[in-house]
Design a protein around this motif. Sequence first.
Motif, PDB file in Angstrom:
ATOM      1  N   PRO A  49       7.236  29.549 -43.486  1.00  0.00           N
ATOM      2  CA  PRO A  49       7.901  28.515 -42.684  1.00  0.00           C
ATOM      3  C   PRO A  49       7.053  27.286 -42.377  1.00  0.00           C
ATOM      4  CG  PRO A  49       7.132  30.268 -41.259  1.00  0.00           C
ATOM      5  CD  PRO A  49       6.808  30.697 -42.667  1.00  0.00           C
ATOM      6  N   ILE A  50       5.913  27.134 -43.052  1.00  0.00           N
ATOM      7  CA  ILE A  50       5.072  25.959 -42.836  1.00  0.00           C
ATOM      8  C   ILE A  50       4.829  25.279 -44.183  1.00  0.00           C
ATOM      9  CG2 ILE A  50       2.770  25.155 -42.159  1.00  0.00           C
ATOM     10  CD1 ILE A  50       2.721  27.432 -40.102  1.00  0.00           C
ATOM     11  N   ILE A  51       5.137  23.987 -44.246  1.00  0.00           N
ATOM     12  CA  ILE A  51       4.905  23.184 -45.446  1.00  0.00           C
ATOM     13  C   ILE A  51       3.665  22.331 -45.216  1.00  0.00           C
ATOM     14  CG2 ILE A  51       5.838  21.450 -47.015  1.00  0.00           C
ATOM     15  CD1 ILE A  51       8.639  22.268 -46.066  1.00  0.00           C
ATOM     16  N   LEU A  52       2.665  22.493 -46.067  1.00  0.00           N
ATOM     17  CA  LEU A  52       1.415  21.750 -45.942  1.00  0.00           C
ATOM     18  C   LEU A  52       1.464  20.474 -46.766  1.00  0.00           C
ATOM     19  CD1 LEU A  52      -1.064  24.760 -46.325  1.00  0.00           C
ATOM     20  CD2 LEU A  52      -0.203  23.748 -44.217  1.00  0.00           C
ATOM     21  N   PRO A  53       0.568  19.530 -46.520  1.00  0.00           N
ATOM     22  CA  PRO A  53       0.497  18.334 -47.359  1.00  0.00           C
ATOM     23  C   PRO A  53       0.020  18.687 -48.768  1.00  0.00           C
ATOM     24  CG  PRO A  53      -0.719  18.053 -45.302  1.00  0.00           C
ATOM     25  CD  PRO A  53      -0.401  19.499 -45.422  1.00  0.00           C
ATOM     26  N   THR A  54       0.278  17.801 -49.708  1.00  0.00           N
ATOM     27  CA  THR A  54      -0.217  18.014 -51.068  1.00  0.00           C
ATOM     28  C   THR A  54      -1.733  17.822 -51.134  1.00  0.00           C
ATOM     29  OG1 THR A  54       0.448  15.726 -51.544  1.00  0.00           O
ATOM     30  CG2 THR A  54       1.917  17.474 -52.286  1.00  0.00           C
ATOM     31  N   GLU A  55      -2.317  17.137 -50.157  1.00  0.00           N
ATOM     32  CA  GLU A  55      -3.777  17.085 -50.052  1.00  0.00           C
ATOM     33  C   GLU A  55      -4.204  18.214 -49.114  1.00  0.00           C
ATOM     34  OE1 GLU A  55      -6.818  13.533 -49.953  1.00  0.00           O
ATOM     35  OE2 GLU A  55      -6.220  13.996 -47.903  1.00  0.00           O
ATOM     36  N   TYR A 100      -4.210  18.424 -41.532  1.00  0.00           N
ATOM     37  CA  TYR A 100      -4.191  17.388 -40.504  1.00  0.00           C
ATOM     38  C   TYR A 100      -2.775  17.134 -39.993  1.00  0.00           C
ATOM     39  CZ  TYR A 100      -9.055  16.305 -41.421  1.00  0.00           C
ATOM     40  OH  TYR A 100     -10.424  16.390 -41.539  1.00  0.00           O
ATOM     41  N   TYR A 101      -1.783  17.568 -40.754  1.00  0.00           N
ATOM     42  CA  TYR A 101      -0.395  17.551 -40.303  1.00  0.00           C
ATOM     43  C   TYR A 101       0.389  18.490 -41.208  1.00  0.00           C
ATOM     44  CZ  TYR A 101       1.245  14.668 -44.241  1.00  0.00           C
ATOM     45  OH  TYR A 101       1.578  14.209 -45.494  1.00  0.00           O
ATOM     46  N   PHE A 102       1.546  18.937 -40.727  1.00  0.00           N
ATOM     47  CA  PHE A 102       2.353  19.854 -41.510  1.00  0.00           C
ATOM     48  C   PHE A 102       3.761  19.896 -40.924  1.00  0.00           C
ATOM     49  CE2 PHE A 102       0.012  22.111 -38.237  1.00  0.00           C
ATOM     50  CZ  PHE A 102       0.931  22.951 -37.637  1.00  0.00           C
ATOM     51  N   TYR A 103       4.660  20.520 -41.663  1.00  0.00           N
ATOM     52  CA  TYR A 103       6.044  20.688 -41.208  1.00  0.00           C
ATOM     53  C   TYR A 103       6.289  22.166 -40.947  1.00  0.00           C
ATOM     54  CZ  TYR A 103       6.914  15.886 -42.697  1.00  0.00           C
ATOM     55  OH  TYR A 103       6.866  14.524 -42.831  1.00  0.00           O
ATOM     56  N   GLU A 104       6.898  22.458 -39.808  1.00  0.00           N
ATOM     57  CA  GLU A 104       7.100  23.838 -39.398  1.00  0.00           C
ATOM     58  C   GLU A 104       8.570  24.097 -39.104  1.00  0.00           C
ATOM     59  OE1 GLU A 104       5.064  27.073 -36.373  1.00  0.00           O
ATOM     60  OE2 GLU A 104       4.959  24.945 -35.872  1.00  0.00           O
ATOM     61  N   LYS A 105       9.089  25.183 -39.654  1.00  0.00           N
ATOM     62  CA  LYS A 105      10.488  25.566 -39.448  1.00  0.00           C
ATOM     63  C   LYS A 105      10.679  26.133 -38.049  1.00  0.00           C
ATOM     64  CE  LYS A 105      14.011  28.598 -41.501  1.00  0.00           C
ATOM     65  NZ  LYS A 105      14.255  29.605 -42.564  1.00  0.00           N
ATOM     66  N   ASP A 106      11.771  25.727 -37.410  1.00  0.00           N
ATOM     67  CA  ASP A 106      12.059  26.197 -36.057  1.00  0.00           C
ATOM     68  C   ASP A 106      13.585  26.245 -35.878  1.00  0.00           C
ATOM     69  OD1 ASP A 106      11.653  27.083 -33.499  1.00  0.00           O
ATOM     70  OD2 ASP A 106      10.717  25.236 -32.761  1.00  0.00           O
ATOM     71  N   ILE A 107      14.002  26.758 -34.741  1.00  0.00           N
ATOM     72  CA  ILE A 107      15.411  26.810 -34.375  1.00  0.00           C
ATOM     73  C   ILE A 107      15.588  26.023 -33.082  1.00  0.00           C
ATOM     74  CG2 ILE A 107      17.372  28.291 -33.773  1.00  0.00           C
ATOM     75  CD1 ILE A 107      16.471  28.673 -36.631  1.00  0.00           C
ATOM     76  N   ASN A 108      16.550  25.079 -33.076  1.00  0.00           N
ATOM     77  CA  ASN A 108      16.741  24.278 -31.869  1.00  0.00           C
ATOM     78  C   ASN A 108      17.663  24.989 -30.885  1.00  0.00           C
ATOM     79  OD1 ASN A 108      19.376  23.880 -32.783  1.00  0.00           O
ATOM     80  ND2 ASN A 108      19.008  21.786 -33.477  1.00  0.00           N
ATOM     81  N   GLU A 109      17.988  24.297 -29.788  1.00  0.00           N
ATOM     82  CA  GLU A 109      18.788  24.916 -28.726  1.00  0.00           C
ATOM     83  C   GLU A 109      20.224  25.209 -29.147  1.00  0.00           C
ATOM     84  OE1 GLU A 109      18.899  20.473 -28.403  1.00  0.00           O
ATOM     85  OE2 GLU A 109      17.349  22.016 -28.601  1.00  0.00           O
ATOM     86  N   GLU A 155      20.297  25.843 -34.613  1.00  0.00           N
ATOM     87  CA  GLU A 155      20.271  25.186 -35.918  1.00  0.00           C
ATOM     88  C   GLU A 155      18.838  25.163 -36.441  1.00  0.00           C
ATOM     89  OE1 GLU A 155      23.799  21.904 -35.035  1.00  0.00           O
ATOM     90  OE2 GLU A 155      21.693  21.444 -34.577  1.00  0.00           O
ATOM     91  N   THR A 156      18.704  25.286 -37.759  1.00  0.00           N
ATOM     92  CA  THR A 156      17.379  25.198 -38.370  1.00  0.00           C
ATOM     93  C   THR A 156      16.896  23.762 -38.366  1.00  0.00           C
ATOM     94  OG1 THR A 156      17.821  27.089 -39.816  1.00  0.00           O
ATOM     95  CG2 THR A 156      16.064  25.580 -40.482  1.00  0.00           C
ATOM     96  N   VAL A 157      15.680  23.560 -37.901  1.00  0.00           N
ATOM     97  CA  VAL A 157      15.055  22.237 -37.924  1.00  0.00           C
ATOM     98  C   VAL A 157      13.630  22.394 -38.465  1.00  0.00           C
ATOM     99  CG1 VAL A 157      16.411  21.247 -36.041  1.00  0.00           C
ATOM    100  CG2 VAL A 157      14.312  22.500 -35.515  1.00  0.00           C
ATOM    101  N   TRP A 158      13.118  21.317 -39.037  1.00  0.00           N
ATOM    102  CA  TRP A 158      11.729  21.291 -39.512  1.00  0.00           C
ATOM    103  C   TRP A 158      10.996  20.229 -38.707  1.00  0.00           C
ATOM    104  CZ3 TRP A 158       9.483  24.442 -43.268  1.00  0.00           C
ATOM    105  CH2 TRP A 158      10.364  25.302 -43.930  1.00  0.00           C
ATOM    106  N   LEU A 159      10.019  20.666 -37.930  1.00  0.00           N
ATOM    107  CA  LEU A 159       9.289  19.782 -37.034  1.00  0.00           C
ATOM    108  C   LEU A 159       7.986  19.328 -37.677  1.00  0.00           C
ATOM    109  CD1 LEU A 159       9.696  21.890 -33.768  1.00  0.00           C
ATOM    110  CD2 LEU A 159      11.185  20.049 -34.594  1.00  0.00           C
ATOM    111  N   GLU A 160       7.711  18.042 -37.605  1.00  0.00           N
ATOM    112  CA  GLU A 160       6.420  17.544 -38.088  1.00  0.00           C
ATOM    113  C   GLU A 160       5.382  17.732 -36.985  1.00  0.00           C
ATOM    114  OE1 GLU A 160       4.181  13.610 -39.931  1.00  0.00           O
ATOM    115  OE2 GLU A 160       6.297  13.491 -39.358  1.00  0.00           O
TER     116      GLU A 160
END
Length: 212
Positions: A52-58, A83-92, A95-100
């Motif tokens: 559930p975590i997308i890392l940068p290509t670097e 230094y940054y990444f996108y993480e899958k979560d569930i909102n209130e 719903e599936t959301v991807w948070l930076e």
Amino acid sequence: MSLQLNVPFAEKDAAKSKGAMWDPATKIWYLPEDRYERLPEVEQWIPAPNTPIILPTELTVAQADRPCWKCQHPNQVIAVGSYYFYEKDINERDETVWLEQSFFTLFQQVSALSDNLQHFLKDHYPHYRYGYSHTTQTSYWCNHCVSCQSIQGDWFLFDEADSVFNPTSPAAAAHILLKKFQFKYAPLIDAGYSYGDHLRLITEFATQNTTT
């Protein structure tokens, strides 16, 4: 960064309508980072659904030297970082959301990796591999001693104050090397991560090298 997608031929039009693009050189479908707001729409085609975590290509890899706790043999230990990444979560609204997430961290208790990250680690850091810890009674990706093959547990590397990846002084942080490697498509990971002053010390005082 771009995220590789596994799109069956019969679903190519659906994927394209949801923002996916086709790379004719590699014959791979992908989602460009500037379309990551559409990640929930293409989730069925993400190749590693349990990451559930997308890392940068670097990719950032932290390296340090530490003797084996068991045989005292010198070892190089590593941690995957970002230094940054996108993480899958569930909102209130469930719903599936991807948070930076825009901060530096090192990942620990790594339970799953995408194929491209697994191949990279096998080629560059073969002593970082999947193993079973009798201490925690769990299996995860971790450092192993090059001599006796004992797991170099994440607790002793990340969580103890002044451990190798938890420095409490600039001098300790300076012993860490941050290396950067370029991927064509974003690696994915399932892991824990932390915040804190030790990570600030690493970003400020660790040695850094150019992208490989």
